[in-house]
Motif scaffolding. Sequence first.
Motif, PDB file in Angstrom:
ATOM      1  N   ARG A 373       0.829  -1.208   0.000  1.00 17.77           N
ATOM      2  CA  ARG A 373       0.000   0.000   0.000  1.00 17.77           C
ATOM      3  C   ARG A 373       0.866   1.261   0.000  1.00 17.77           C
ATOM      4  NH1 ARG A 373      -4.068   3.038  -1.633  1.00 17.77           N
ATOM      5  NH2 ARG A 373      -5.279   4.049   0.022  1.00 17.77           N
ATOM      6  N   TYR A 396      -7.046   2.294   4.240  1.00 14.45           N
ATOM      7  CA  TYR A 396      -7.798   1.129   3.784  1.00 14.45           C
ATOM      8  C   TYR A 396      -9.078   1.503   3.034  1.00 14.45           C
ATOM      9  CZ  TYR A 396      -4.704  -1.345   6.991  1.00 14.45           C
ATOM     10  OH  TYR A 396      -3.600  -1.844   7.622  1.00 14.45           O
ATOM     11  N   PHE A 399      -8.679   2.291  -0.617  1.00  6.72           N
ATOM     12  CA  PHE A 399      -7.799   1.360  -1.320  1.00  6.72           C
ATOM     13  C   PHE A 399      -8.094   1.368  -2.819  1.00  6.72           C
ATOM     14  CE2 PHE A 399      -4.989  -2.331  -1.240  1.00  6.72           C
ATOM     15  CZ  PHE A 399      -4.275  -2.086  -0.080  1.00  6.72           C
ATOM     16  N   SER A 403      -2.776  -0.624  -5.665  1.00  3.08           N
ATOM     17  CA  SER A 403      -2.302  -1.147  -4.370  1.00  3.08           C
ATOM     18  C   SER A 403      -2.752  -2.588  -4.178  1.00  3.08           C
ATOM     19  CB  SER A 403      -2.819  -0.271  -3.224  1.00  3.08           C
ATOM     20  OG  SER A 403      -2.314   1.046  -3.319  1.00  3.08           O
ATOM     21  N   ALA A 404      -3.992  -2.887  -4.589  1.00  2.00           N
ATOM     22  CA  ALA A 404      -4.495  -4.256  -4.470  1.00  2.00           C
ATOM     23  C   ALA A 404      -3.676  -5.210  -5.337  1.00  2.00           C
ATOM     24  CB  ALA A 404      -5.968  -4.315  -4.860  1.00  2.00           C
ATOM     25  N   LYS A 452      -9.159  -5.732  -2.988  1.00  2.00           N
ATOM     26  CA  LYS A 452      -9.561  -4.335  -2.767  1.00  2.00           C
ATOM     27  C   LYS A 452     -10.831  -4.247  -1.938  1.00  2.00           C
ATOM     28  CE  LYS A 452     -11.389  -1.610  -5.977  1.00  2.00           C
ATOM     29  NZ  LYS A 452     -11.531  -0.700  -7.135  1.00  2.00           N
ATOM     30  N   PHE A 455     -10.640  -4.481   1.907  1.00  2.00           N
ATOM     31  CA  PHE A 455     -10.283  -3.267   2.635  1.00  2.00           C
ATOM     32  C   PHE A 455     -11.378  -2.206   2.568  1.00  2.00           C
ATOM     33  CE2 PHE A 455      -6.086  -5.000   1.310  1.00  2.00           C
ATOM     34  CZ  PHE A 455      -5.617  -5.303   2.576  1.00  2.00           C
ATOM     35  N   LYS A 456     -11.857  -1.939   1.380  1.00  2.00           N
ATOM     36  CA  LYS A 456     -12.830  -0.860   1.207  1.00  2.00           C
ATOM     37  C   LYS A 456     -14.136  -1.144   1.944  1.00  2.00           C
ATOM     38  CE  LYS A 456     -13.295   1.367  -2.638  1.00  2.00           C
ATOM     39  NZ  LYS A 456     -12.694   2.670  -2.338  1.00  2.00           N
TER      40      LYS A 456
END
Length: 560
Positions: A373, A396, A399, A403-404, A452, A455-456
């Motif tokens: 990240r 997070y 995200f 990054s994912a 992704k 996190f999101k």
Amino acid sequence: MAENSAAVFEVSDRSENKRRTKWAWTIYGGVMNIDDGDFRIIETALIDPLPPSTSIVTTSAAFGFSQGQPLRFLQMLYRSSRVQLPCFSEGSHSWTNQMPQDPAVKENSTDKAVEGEPSSCHHFSPQHNHTTKQRAEPVSRTIRAPLSPKTHDDAKEDDPVTVTIVGGGNSAHVLIPFLGETHHIVNLMTRRPSDWKETVTCEVRDGENDELLKTFKGTTNKISSDPAEVIPEADIIILCMPVHTYRVSLAKIGPYINRDKEVFIGTVFGQAGFNWMVHEMEKENKLTNTVAFAIGLIPWICRTAEYGSLVYNYGGKHVNIAAVTPPDRFDRLNDIFFEDLSLAQLGVGKFYQACSFVSITLSVDNQLIHPSRMYGLWKQCNGGKWKTYDDVPFFYKDFDDFSADCIRRVDEDYGTVRAAIRKHFPDRPFKYMLSYLELERLSHTSDNVDIKASFKDSKQLAAIKTPVLQLDDGSYIINTQCRFFTDDFPYGLVITKWIAEQLDVEVPFITHLIKWDQDIRGDKYLTKDDKVDLDACLAEKYTSGIPPSYGITSVEDILD
């Protein structure tokens, strides 16, 4: 018994209805003050585990055992040998092959999921030799027998357990009220004792709307920066601090660990081979009564609201994994500690046992998430710079796809190493050595198949901001001095890179990230041909956590 004299225990095989010596123990160094249970330091030479239907008789009267002492002495031998030793029958000076049931082990338990083969031995407690396996050839070792005959196994169920928390991180703020609510005696060792209130509050909150759900309070027994004041009475010591500081803290507390009882030493987050660190400390302090443990992931998402007094807890993991060495002490630790970390308060967070610390070392997710990240933010946001704090993305909740994808590529490299470990050690199941999404689904009982989204969509992680520093012009830049760098490279990715080289597998994206860290921080971990630079990694004692920094030079020796 005189110093340097010896006593021999003769073993006879009753199944053949005759007396003949087959196995013998010779005890060197003398046994002094038997009446107080002071067995001093002895050297044991052990030959073969005992077969069924055997008995042992003493051929030396020099011990002068009084009532109960032969049993304690044999318990001591059992603890030092790690082989199944028969128990003593009071009054007859003979031993039978019927082992006493350890009260810490629940009979017919169906709710314990243990990775690997279950232990067939029962345990008197506290002395252990961590590196000894049952074997046929003679082995010898030095042990420190307990000065007190009392062990955990004969302690009362309601005896309070003293836990010393080392470090003042977010997790320490949760542990104090959670352990206080479950009637533990809690001590705290911190560099900032004056900044802590006697009572610490944990507010359990909804991560999405910040609604207060529950409140827990805990009172500390002692708070000190001096290990002499809070370490000797500890039954359990748990570290709550950045990973790269574990070894420094273990070196400080090692001389003060009580040698007269079993002491559990662990960490709330098990990255980087915590067993290697504890064994390093044991060796430096000649400790033989310690049990090492590491919790895979921190059991909850938490954030300190007021240092030393208030923490927000955004919920617990549904499943927790821990490694313990010697592994047969998991049950005891689960009964007196693990069940009080989350399950008792939040109703979730049951603990299960990994077969090896390597399962955790190659699975815990910080070392995958944080470097990926931070690299993604640096790559996409003008070298990780923002004009105002409001421009700084949530770590997070915001995200992004790049990054994912970085996490996916790192996890693929880790997957390559995990597969090589399984191939190299085919007798180990490594049930809990998992990919990022496998671990996420296990820990949160989720059905996530998208990195992704994991996190999101997380309510627990929604409030966490990206670590940044403010510059003189008022702008903000990624904080390259935070633990995402100081933990997750030298005590994360570089360790995995070293293991990969030993197993002759390639980890191209891990290598790329390590080189990026070297570019922006000036660290030195790799040679010009992208191999682990041993001279640089071992330049100082705590520069990195690669196995050679503990004297481990072969992948054969990384498992406990």
